[in-house]
Design a protein around this motif. Structure first.
Motif, PDB file in Angstrom:
ATOM      1  N   THR A  85       0.728  -1.054   0.090  1.00 42.94           N
ATOM      2  CA  THR A  85       0.009  -0.091  -0.059  1.00 42.94           C
ATOM      3  C   THR A  85       0.694   1.101  -0.014  1.00 42.94           C
ATOM      4  N   THR A  86       2.220   1.161   0.771  1.00 39.68           N
ATOM      5  CA  THR A  86       2.808   2.400   0.720  1.00 39.68           C
ATOM      6  C   THR A  86       3.651   2.638  -0.612  1.00 39.68           C
ATOM      7  N   THR A  87       3.782   1.672  -1.190  1.00 41.86           N
ATOM      8  CA  THR A  87       4.252   1.643  -2.726  1.00 41.86           C
ATOM      9  C   THR A  87       3.335   2.537  -3.442  1.00 41.86           C
ATOM     10  N   MET A  88       1.846   1.965  -3.703  1.00 43.26           N
ATOM     11  CA  MET A  88       1.072   2.716  -4.223  1.00 43.26           C
ATOM     12  C   MET A  88       0.879   4.129  -3.934  1.00 43.26           C
ATOM     13  N   LYS A  89       0.874   4.362  -2.571  1.00 44.54           N
ATOM     14  CA  LYS A  89       0.830   5.546  -1.995  1.00 44.54           C
ATOM     15  C   LYS A  89       1.808   6.550  -2.414  1.00 44.54           C
ATOM     16  N   SER A  90       3.124   5.976  -2.579  1.00 44.84           N
ATOM     17  CA  SER A  90       4.368   6.765  -2.994  1.00 44.84           C
ATOM     18  C   SER A  90       4.151   7.057  -4.665  1.00 44.84           C
ATOM     19  N   VAL A  91       3.634   6.096  -5.225  1.00 41.99           N
ATOM     20  CA  VAL A  91       3.332   6.616  -6.725  1.00 41.99           C
ATOM     21  C   VAL A  91       2.522   7.593  -6.873  1.00 41.99           C
ATOM     22  N   MET A  92       1.612   7.763  -6.095  1.00 44.19           N
ATOM     23  CA  MET A  92       0.324   8.685  -6.293  1.00 44.19           C
ATOM     24  C   MET A  92       0.966  10.132  -5.528  1.00 44.19           C
ATOM     25  N   GLN A  93       1.956   9.997  -4.880  1.00 42.35           N
ATOM     26  CA  GLN A  93       2.502  10.945  -3.903  1.00 42.35           C
ATOM     27  C   GLN A  93       1.747  11.256  -2.718  1.00 42.35           C
ATOM     28  N   LEU A  94       0.723  10.448  -2.346  1.00 45.41           N
ATOM     29  CA  LEU A  94       0.117  10.572  -1.082  1.00 45.41           C
ATOM     30  C   LEU A  94       1.114  10.647   0.216  1.00 45.41           C
ATOM     31  N   VAL A  95       2.135   9.599  -0.113  1.00 42.96           N
ATOM     32  CA  VAL A  95       3.197   9.588   0.928  1.00 42.96           C
ATOM     33  C   VAL A  95       4.222  10.009  -0.226  1.00 42.96           C
ATOM     34  N   VAL A  96       5.165  10.779   0.260  1.00 47.58           N
ATOM     35  CA  VAL A  96       6.308  11.471  -0.648  1.00 47.58           C
ATOM     36  C   VAL A  96       7.476  10.864  -0.318  1.00 47.58           C
ATOM     37  N   PRO A  97       8.044  10.315  -1.220  1.00 47.35           N
ATOM     38  CA  PRO A  97       9.290   9.563  -1.163  1.00 47.35           C
ATOM     39  C   PRO A  97      10.386  10.451  -0.732  1.00 47.35           C
ATOM     40  N   GLN A  98      11.173  10.225   0.297  1.00 48.40           N
ATOM     41  CA  GLN A  98      12.384  11.038   0.919  1.00 48.40           C
ATOM     42  C   GLN A  98      13.305  10.929  -0.160  1.00 48.40           C
ATOM     43  N   THR A  99      13.764  10.137  -0.718  1.00 43.92           N
ATOM     44  CA  THR A  99      14.591  10.052  -1.941  1.00 43.92           C
ATOM     45  C   THR A  99      14.260   8.962  -2.808  1.00 43.92           C
ATOM     46  N   GLY A 100      14.798   9.059  -4.236  1.00 45.07           N
ATOM     47  CA  GLY A 100      14.555   8.246  -5.338  1.00 45.07           C
ATOM     48  C   GLY A 100      13.275   8.989  -6.042  1.00 45.07           C
ATOM     49  N   SER A 101      13.129   8.364  -7.196  1.00 49.02           N
ATOM     50  CA  SER A 101      12.075   9.109  -8.053  1.00 49.02           C
ATOM     51  C   SER A 101      11.040   8.049  -8.473  1.00 49.02           C
ATOM     52  N   VAL A 102       9.907   8.673  -9.055  1.00 50.80           N
ATOM     53  CA  VAL A 102       8.708   8.173  -9.775  1.00 50.80           C
ATOM     54  C   VAL A 102       8.592   9.072 -10.869  1.00 50.80           C
ATOM     55  N   THR A 103       8.789   8.199 -12.156  1.00 46.34           N
ATOM     56  CA  THR A 103       8.587   8.839 -13.557  1.00 46.34           C
ATOM     57  C   THR A 103       7.245   7.903 -14.124  1.00 46.34           C
ATOM     58  N   PHE A 104       6.479   8.967 -14.606  1.00 41.58           N
ATOM     59  CA  PHE A 104       5.526   8.485 -15.503  1.00 41.58           C
ATOM     60  C   PHE A 104       5.419   9.069 -16.917  1.00 41.58           C
ATOM     61  N   GLN A 105       5.327   8.122 -17.913  1.00 44.95           N
ATOM     62  CA  GLN A 105       5.478   8.754 -19.325  1.00 44.95           C
ATOM     63  C   GLN A 105       6.526   9.715 -19.368  1.00 44.95           C
ATOM     64  N   ASP A 106       7.513   9.280 -18.951  1.00 46.06           N
ATOM     65  CA  ASP A 106       8.950  10.092 -19.010  1.00 46.06           C
ATOM     66  C   ASP A 106       8.677  11.375 -18.305  1.00 46.06           C
ATOM     67  N   ILE A 107       8.029  11.791 -17.435  1.00 45.83           N
ATOM     68  CA  ILE A 107       7.799  13.066 -16.613  1.00 45.83           C
ATOM     69  C   ILE A 107       8.194  12.415 -14.984  1.00 45.83           C
ATOM     70  N   ASP A 108       9.060  13.270 -14.552  1.00 44.33           N
ATOM     71  CA  ASP A 108       9.133  13.042 -13.011  1.00 44.33           C
ATOM     72  C   ASP A 108       8.023  13.582 -12.200  1.00 44.33           C
ATOM     73  N   ILE A 109       7.613  12.613 -11.626  1.00 44.00           N
ATOM     74  CA  ILE A 109       6.228  13.106 -10.685  1.00 44.00           C
ATOM     75  C   ILE A 109       6.472  13.383  -9.253  1.00 44.00           C
ATOM     76  N   THR A 110       7.742  12.803  -8.852  1.00 45.92           N
ATOM     77  CA  THR A 110       7.970  12.843  -7.333  1.00 45.92           C
ATOM     78  C   THR A 110       7.837  14.093  -6.801  1.00 45.92           C
ATOM     79  N   ARG A 111       7.160  14.273  -5.909  1.00 47.13           N
ATOM     80  CA  ARG A 111       6.698  15.580  -5.067  1.00 47.13           C
ATOM     81  C   ARG A 111       5.624  16.265  -5.765  1.00 47.13           C
ATOM     82  N   MET A 112       5.037  15.891  -6.708  1.00 44.33           N
ATOM     83  CA  MET A 112       3.952  16.530  -7.210  1.00 44.33           C
ATOM     84  C   MET A 112       2.770  16.497  -6.718  1.00 44.33           C
ATOM     85  N   PRO A 113       1.869  17.472  -6.316  1.00 47.10           N
ATOM     86  CA  PRO A 113       0.665  17.310  -5.604  1.00 47.10           C
ATOM     87  C   PRO A 113      -0.071  16.066  -6.003  1.00 47.10           C
TER      88      PRO A 113
END
Ligand SMILES: Nc1ncnc2c1ncn2[C@@H]1O[C@H](COP(=O)(O)OP(=O)(O)OP(=O)(O)O)[C@@H](O)[C@H]1O
Length: 233
Positions: free
Chosen positions: A41-69
């Motif tokens: 569940t934390t993985t899913m929330k980290s993809v959605m940025q409901l939990v914001v990863p402290q390090t590392g990145s999530v990229t969707f369709q080549d756009i970095d969405i880490t820390r996006m609301p």
């Protein structure tokens, strides 16, 4: 389509995801498998940025969405169906669907109520019933249908087979395969290996917030020791 690279997510001081990395290719169904508390569940929330990863990145369709609301993440075409069903119990099925409606997005299926009722015949019969009058399985289907009204290109389903009757579990598998056929990419989390076997192309086994195994189902089936180590079968 979705790349998770070395994410570390915390709840306060609790370090829950630990350098977690995996990819989801367009059009695939990927199952996150793992025991209770493994971090799915934390993985899913980290993809959605409901939990914001402290390090590392999530990229969707080549756009970095880490820390996006999270609402912007959703607008990019990521539809999240959490484990707890989220429907409006006092609204009818039709009204619940209307609430989920989002503008059309290029390159994704544009869902209409009729298409959804074709996919979820039980909801079609109950279109004027209020949310609270539906069974647990129907509420789960309605949550998915409402998310589809947002025309996502990738849908995240947290434990879709959890707590629903066996006949509805079969229905759920059919729905997921149909979504794949319609071109959606699916990331789901599961404790039920049999369900994952019915729908997934690839699996990622999570244990203590780390991806311990990534491969196709055929590869996993050829390694019963891996299954026995990380999954309760
Ligand atoms: N809000 C929170 N605050 C503190 N710790 C949490 C919180 N949510 C989850 N945890 C902890 O994080 C770890 C991972 O939980 P997570 O819910 O991601 O696991 P899961 O694999 O989805 O399991 P489940 O099948 O129970 O949902 C667990 O140890 C859990 O106790």
């Amino acid at each position: 389509m979705l790349e998770i690279k070395g994410i570390n997510s915390f709840y306060g001081k609790a370090h829950v995801l630990n350098d977690l990395s995996f990819d989801v290719a367009r059009g695939q169904v990927v199952a996150l498998l793992g025991r209770n508390g493994a971090g799915k569940t934390t993985t899913m929330k980290s993809v959605m940025q409901l939990v914001v990863p402290q390090t590392g990145s999530v990229t969707f369709q080549d756009i970095d969405i880490t820390r996006m609301p999270p609402h912007k993440v959703a607008k990019m075409g990521l539809g999240y169906v959490p484990e707890e069903r989220r429907i409006f119990t006092d609204l009818t099925v039709m009204e619940n669907l209307e609430v989920g409606r989002q503008p059309e997005r290029e390159g994704t299926v544009k869902w209409s109520e009729d298409m959804l009722f074709d996919m979820f015949p039980n909801l079609a019969e109950r279109r004027t019933n209020r949310g609270k009058e539906l069974s647990g399985g129907e509420q789960q289907m309605l949550t998915i249908a409402r998310t589809l009204m947002g025309n996502p290109s990738l849908i995240l389903l947290d434990e879709p087979s959890e707590g629903i009757a066996p006949v509805i579990v079969e229905e759920m598998a059919r729905v997921i395969l149909r979504l794949k056929k319609d071109g959606l990419t699916v990331l789901l989390s599961e404790q039920n290996l049999h369900f994952a076997q019915a729908v997934a192309d690839r699996v990622v086994i999570v244990e203590s917030g780390t991806a311990k195994y990534k491969g196709t189902l055929a590869e996993l089936n050829a390694q019963p020791d891996v299954r026995d180590t990380y999954l309760s079968v």
